[in-house]
Design a protein around this motif. Sequence first.
Motif, short mmCIF file in Angstrom:
data_model
loop_
_atom_site.label_atom_id
_atom_site.label_comp_id
_atom_site.label_asym_id
_atom_site.label_seq_id
_atom_site.Cartn_x
_atom_site.Cartn_y
_atom_site.Cartn_z
N LEU A 5 0.83 -1.21 0.00
CA LEU A 5 0.00 0.00 0.00
C LEU A 5 0.86 1.25 0.00
O LEU A 5 0.63 2.19 -0.77
N LEU A 6 1.86 1.29 0.89
CA LEU A 6 2.69 2.48 1.03
C LEU A 6 3.54 2.77 -0.21
O LEU A 6 3.75 3.93 -0.55
N THR A 7 4.04 1.73 -0.86
CA THR A 7 4.98 1.95 -1.97
C THR A 7 4.33 1.97 -3.34
O THR A 7 4.86 2.58 -4.25
N GLU A 8 3.18 1.30 -3.50
CA GLU A 8 2.59 1.19 -4.84
C GLU A 8 1.15 1.70 -4.92
O GLU A 8 0.84 2.56 -5.75
N ALA A 12 -0.25 5.39 -6.42
CA ALA A 12 -1.01 5.27 -7.67
C ALA A 12 -2.40 5.88 -7.54
O ALA A 12 -2.97 6.36 -8.52
N ALA A 13 -2.94 5.88 -6.32
CA ALA A 13 -4.27 6.46 -6.08
C ALA A 13 -4.18 7.94 -5.72
O ALA A 13 -5.20 8.58 -5.48
N GLY A 14 -2.96 8.48 -5.63
CA GLY A 14 -2.80 9.89 -5.28
C GLY A 14 -3.03 10.17 -3.81
O GLY A 14 -3.37 11.28 -3.43
N VAL A 15 -2.85 9.16 -2.96
CA VAL A 15 -3.08 9.29 -1.52
C VAL A 15 -1.73 9.33 -0.81
O VAL A 15 -0.87 8.49 -1.05
N GLN A 16 -1.54 10.33 0.06
CA GLN A 16 -0.33 10.42 0.86
C GLN A 16 -0.55 9.70 2.18
O GLN A 16 -1.63 9.77 2.76
N ALA A 17 0.49 9.03 2.66
CA ALA A 17 0.39 8.32 3.94
C ALA A 17 1.70 8.44 4.68
O ALA A 17 2.77 8.63 4.08
N ALA A 59 -12.20 7.66 1.06
CA ALA A 59 -10.78 7.42 0.79
C ALA A 59 -10.44 5.94 0.92
O ALA A 59 -9.65 5.40 0.14
N THR A 60 -11.05 5.25 1.89
CA THR A 60 -10.82 3.81 2.02
C THR A 60 -11.36 3.11 0.79
O THR A 60 -10.73 2.19 0.25
N ASP A 61 -12.50 3.53 0.31
CA ASP A 61 -13.08 2.95 -0.91
C ASP A 61 -12.14 3.18 -2.10
O ASP A 61 -11.91 2.27 -2.90
N LEU A 62 -11.57 4.37 -2.21
CA LEU A 62 -10.61 4.67 -3.28
C LEU A 62 -9.41 3.73 -3.20
O LEU A 62 -8.97 3.18 -4.21
N ILE A 63 -8.88 3.53 -2.00
CA ILE A 63 -7.72 2.66 -1.81
C ILE A 63 -8.07 1.22 -2.17
O ILE A 63 -7.31 0.53 -2.85
N ARG A 64 -9.23 0.74 -1.73
CA ARG A 64 -9.66 -0.63 -2.05
C ARG A 64 -9.80 -0.81 -3.56
O ARG A 64 -9.40 -1.82 -4.12
N LYS A 65 -10.37 0.17 -4.24
CA LYS A 65 -10.55 0.08 -5.69
C LYS A 65 -9.21 0.10 -6.42
O LYS A 65 -9.00 -0.63 -7.38
#
Length: 76
Positions: A5-8, A12-17, A59-65
């Motif tokens: 999740l953190l590296t790829e 790719a989803a444009g989410v910073q963590a 945002a969780t939905d975006l990450i899951r997709k």
Amino acid sequence: MRNLLLTEVLPAAGVQAEVCALDIDRLKGADELFVCNSVMGVLGVSEIAGPGIPPPHSATDLIRKQLARMYPCFTV
């Protein structure tokens, strides 16, 4: 899964963590929480130490997709 999740997926989803330690009060005050593992993928958290966390956020939905697009075994 965390590293994936953190590296790829998140980039790719444009989410910073950021990885950091949080106490229970910060967790309870979060807008959104999710847990992840290599079997279930990403799951939104709806309750922690009693009520107070809102339902999974978009945002969780975006990450899951994004995870499902990149790795179809995690299809939502």
